[in-house]
Design an enzyme around this catalytic site. Structure first.
Site, mmCIF file in Angstrom:
data_model
loop_
_atom_site.group_PDB
_atom_site.id
_atom_site.type_symbol
_atom_site.label_atom_id
_atom_site.label_comp_id
_atom_site.label_asym_id
_atom_site.label_seq_id
_atom_site.Cartn_x
_atom_site.Cartn_y
_atom_site.Cartn_z
ATOM 1 N N SER A 151 0.852 -1.188 0.000
ATOM 2 C CA SER A 151 0.000 0.000 0.000
ATOM 3 C C SER A 151 0.885 1.234 0.000
ATOM 4 O O SER A 151 2.036 1.201 0.455
ATOM 5 C CB SER A 151 -0.882 -0.005 1.250
ATOM 6 O OG SER A 151 -1.434 1.264 1.511
ATOM 7 N N TYR A 164 -3.524 0.202 9.912
ATOM 8 C CA TYR A 164 -3.381 -0.287 8.537
ATOM 9 C C TYR A 164 -1.947 -0.084 8.059
ATOM 10 O O TYR A 164 -1.322 -0.981 7.486
ATOM 11 C CB TYR A 164 -4.363 0.455 7.639
ATOM 12 C CG TYR A 164 -4.451 -0.056 6.225
ATOM 13 C CD1 TYR A 164 -5.311 -1.101 5.892
ATOM 14 C CD2 TYR A 164 -3.683 0.512 5.207
ATOM 15 C CE1 TYR A 164 -5.402 -1.564 4.581
ATOM 16 C CE2 TYR A 164 -3.766 0.059 3.908
ATOM 17 C CZ TYR A 164 -4.631 -0.982 3.599
ATOM 18 O OH TYR A 164 -4.710 -1.446 2.307
ATOM 19 N N LYS A 168 0.941 -2.894 6.823
ATOM 20 C CA LYS A 168 1.578 -2.863 5.505
ATOM 21 C C LYS A 168 3.085 -2.585 5.612
ATOM 22 O O LYS A 168 3.884 -3.147 4.860
ATOM 23 C CB LYS A 168 0.906 -1.815 4.621
ATOM 24 C CG LYS A 168 -0.548 -2.131 4.270
ATOM 25 C CD LYS A 168 -0.693 -3.450 3.531
ATOM 26 C CE LYS A 168 -2.119 -3.678 3.061
ATOM 27 N NZ LYS A 168 -2.281 -4.970 2.341
#
Length: 261
Positions: A151, A164, A168
């Site tokens: 990401s 998040y 990642k």
């Protein structure tokens, strides 16, 4: 006659979260290049729909409902994949969820829910792939490609999505470690880091999704948000022999957005 440098015929790819969105884009690209596909997804009906489409490319497809937040389910699911397809040459750790919460409001329940899927699910999926590829190498059949869906949050902070970004970022570091550890047996590990891609997940809130897509388009040299199809070339390249000397890297597929900021 021209040679297809990216032919994946006779190979098998396992893609997690493959019944929609980015995962289906990865699976479709691999199927179009001739790879047989193992779909992991939580919904039987969506798995069946995805499989029907992929079979249209003339490849074998095996579907399975696997909860990647459960290590035992991953181990059992990988075993079933091998029973059905005999081997796995490519693993794409894609399954993930997204949630927004201000960091100051973060609690263990919301943190763990995302980490269990996005980080731990990928870690143990990749571990099972690595175990299988190591056993194959010891039997005289070296090689394999482990691919992580990353990401842009690896490189840029995203407010309200610290958990998040943690997942990642950790996977980006893991890919480099696996490249170093597994390289001697011919197994490669790389990350594909998409920019904003229009999917069911990013458009769960249609109004917010459109707003973000418009904002991204205005700041992206190619002038638009991404589509799952935009990731097909990258995943096929990393699964193919054309990337035989490419490992430990992160491929950014974002329409040039990061280069322009």
């Amino acid at each position: 006659m021209p040679e297809n440098l990216f032919d994946l015929s006779g190979r098998v790819a396992l893609v997690t979260g493959a019944n929609s969105g980015l995962g289906f884009g990865f699976a479709r690209g691999l199927a179009r290049a001739g790879s047989d596909i193992v779909i992991w997804g939580r919904r039987t009906d969506k798995n069946a729909e995805a499989a029907e489409t992929l079979r249209g490319y003339g490849v074998r497809v095996f579907t399975d409902c696997v909860d990647v937040s459960d290590e035992a389910a991953i181990v059992a699911g990988f075993g079933r994949a091998l029973e059905a397809m005999d081997r796995v040459d490519t693993v794409v750790a894609n399954a993930g969820i997204a949630a927004q919460v201000p960091f100051t409001d973060m609690d263990i329940a919301r943190y763990r829910k995302l980490i269990d899927v996005n980080l731990d699910g990928a870690v143990f999926t990749l571990r099972e792939g690595a175990r299988h590829m190591k056993a194959r190498a010891e039997a005289g059949d070296p090689g394999g490609s482990l691919i992580v869906c990353g990401s842009g949050s690896i490189f840029q902070g995203v407010p309200t999505m610290a958990h998040y970004g943690i997942a990642k970022g950790a996977l980006n570091a893991l890919a480099k470690a696996l490249a170093a550890e597994l390289g001697p047996i011919g197994v490669r590990c790389n990350v594909i880091a998409p920019g904003f891609i229009e999917t069911e997940m990013t458009f769960a809130d249609p109004e917010q999704g459109r707003m973000i897509a418009e904002m991204v388009s205005a700041r992206t040299p190619l002038g638009r948000a991404g589509k799952p199809a935009d990731l097909e070339g990258a995943v096929v390249y990393l699964a193919s022999d054309m990337s035989a000397y490419h490992t430990g890297d992160t491929l950014v597929v974002d329409g040039g957005k990061m280069s322009a900021n």
